[in-house]
Design a protein around this motif. Sequence first.
Motif, PDB file in Angstrom:
ATOM      1  N   LYS A  17       9.887  41.448   3.155  1.00  0.00           N
ATOM      2  CA  LYS A  17       9.772  41.006   4.556  1.00  0.00           C
ATOM      3  C   LYS A  17      11.075  41.302   5.280  1.00  0.00           C
ATOM      4  O   LYS A  17      12.147  40.873   4.860  1.00  0.00           O
ATOM      5  N   GLY A  39       8.880  40.752  10.955  1.00  0.00           N
ATOM      6  CA  GLY A  39       8.712  39.611  11.858  1.00  0.00           C
ATOM      7  C   GLY A  39       8.754  40.025  13.318  1.00  0.00           C
ATOM      8  O   GLY A  39       8.760  41.219  13.647  1.00  0.00           O
ATOM      9  N   GLY A  40       8.806  39.015  14.188  1.00  0.00           N
ATOM     10  CA  GLY A  40       8.684  39.248  15.629  1.00  0.00           C
ATOM     11  C   GLY A  40      10.006  39.280  16.384  1.00  0.00           C
ATOM     12  O   GLY A  40      10.143  39.981  17.395  1.00  0.00           O
ATOM     13  N   HIS A  61       8.476  36.764  19.258  1.00  0.00           N
ATOM     14  CA  HIS A  61       8.856  35.362  19.457  1.00  0.00           C
ATOM     15  C   HIS A  61       9.252  35.084  20.901  1.00  0.00           C
ATOM     16  O   HIS A  61       8.932  34.033  21.445  1.00  0.00           O
ATOM     17  N   SER A  74       5.997  34.757  22.738  1.00  0.00           N
ATOM     18  CA  SER A  74       5.216  33.577  22.308  1.00  0.00           C
ATOM     19  C   SER A  74       5.774  32.308  22.944  1.00  0.00           C
ATOM     20  O   SER A  74       5.023  31.422  23.340  1.00  0.00           O
ATOM     21  N   SER A 132       2.282  34.393  11.257  1.00  0.00           N
ATOM     22  CA  SER A 132       3.669  34.807  11.019  1.00  0.00           C
ATOM     23  C   SER A 132       3.737  35.822   9.873  1.00  0.00           C
ATOM     24  O   SER A 132       2.877  35.848   8.990  1.00  0.00           O
ATOM     25  N   GLY A 133       4.781  36.626   9.910  1.00  0.00           N
ATOM     26  CA  GLY A 133       5.019  37.570   8.824  1.00  0.00           C
ATOM     27  C   GLY A 133       5.233  36.831   7.503  1.00  0.00           C
ATOM     28  O   GLY A 133       4.849  37.329   6.442  1.00  0.00           O
ATOM     29  N   THR A 170       7.144  30.075  14.677  1.00  0.00           N
ATOM     30  CA  THR A 170       6.453  30.074  13.379  1.00  0.00           C
ATOM     31  C   THR A 170       7.211  29.302  12.300  1.00  0.00           C
ATOM     32  O   THR A 170       6.828  29.308  11.146  1.00  0.00           O
TER      33      THR A 170
HETATM   34  O1  IP8 Z   1       8.698  36.548  12.913  1.00  0.00           O
HETATM   35  C1  IP8 Z   1       5.798  36.119  14.180  1.00  0.00           C
HETATM   36  O2  IP8 Z   1       6.186  36.645  12.934  1.00  0.00           O
HETATM   37  P1  IP8 Z   1       7.484  36.023  12.208  1.00  0.00           P
HETATM   38  C2  IP8 Z   1       5.229  37.185  15.093  1.00  0.00           C
HETATM   39  O3  IP8 Z   1       7.373  36.514  10.810  1.00  0.00           O
HETATM   40  C3  IP8 Z   1       4.978  36.704  16.478  1.00  0.00           C
HETATM   41  O4  IP8 Z   1       7.406  34.542  12.296  1.00  0.00           O
HETATM   42  C4  IP8 Z   1       3.919  37.391  17.194  1.00  0.00           C
HETATM   43  C5  IP8 Z   1       5.632  35.761  17.073  1.00  0.00           C
END
Ligand code: IP8
Length: 246
Positions: free
Chosen positions: A5, A44-45, A50, A53, A145-146, A199
């Motif tokens: 990840k 991730g975002g 994020h 969101s 979330s990722g 997340t």
């Molecule tokens: O960064 C969330 O993925 P994370 C992706 O792994 C969005 O929590 C769309 C917020």
Amino acid sequence: MILIKLGGSIITNKQKPLTPNISAINKIAAQLKKVREPIIIVHGGGSFGHYWSVRYDMHTKPAKYSKKGVAVVKNSMVELNEIILNSFLKHNLNPYCLPPTDFMLGDKPDLKKVKEISKIAKAGLVPISYGDVLWHGKNKFYILSGDRIMGILAKILKPRLVIFVLNVDGVYSDMKTKKLLYEIKSQKASITKVGMDVTGGMSRKIMEAAMISKSGIDVFLVNGNKPERIVNAIKGKNFEGTVFRG
Ligand code: IP8
């Protein structure tokens, strides 16, 4: 097979909306080129998904969120994914774009489709998935979330090891002294809720890492600013970071 990840905090500049950290992405890609095992990536975002969101008040709970919000969050993740894909392509890693809609139905993984992902990885491509906003049914959407994707893929595909790449060295015993915990054996890491995002931030990561390690897989948390540590973890060399022993 290795499941990795790339945290939003390392592939983007979280302080600056919609800013990728191109140099970190390229350095990580260059290191991954040294790995001789099939790899699956989830990212991730960060300051893409994020950021939007939060602006549109969207969360992991399925709800009737703003349609504009859903569209904007999704677009931003496609944009960030493309940046990663391009970097991997440039480094001859043969990336294979894998939106989570390719293997999720509502909030459930499609077992058959998930199993195909490891075949793609073993065929020499690098599937790259990402946290996203997904259709839940009944006019509801939710943020997947990722980290959750990592849990889902690890459970079904049982990779040899799992790595979370962060922008800190690993898990600290406490935030004041920043003393690094090298190995967490019990799954009872006490978590102070630092750096929460939509997340769940670091605490979500620790929870997911602990859960995956419970199924017998070693889970490493490493600093992506020192990407050689990713390769060291994979090759079983001495490395700086936190390992949740499986
Ligand atoms: O960064 C969330 O993925 P994370 C992706 O792994 C969005 O929590 C769309 C917020």
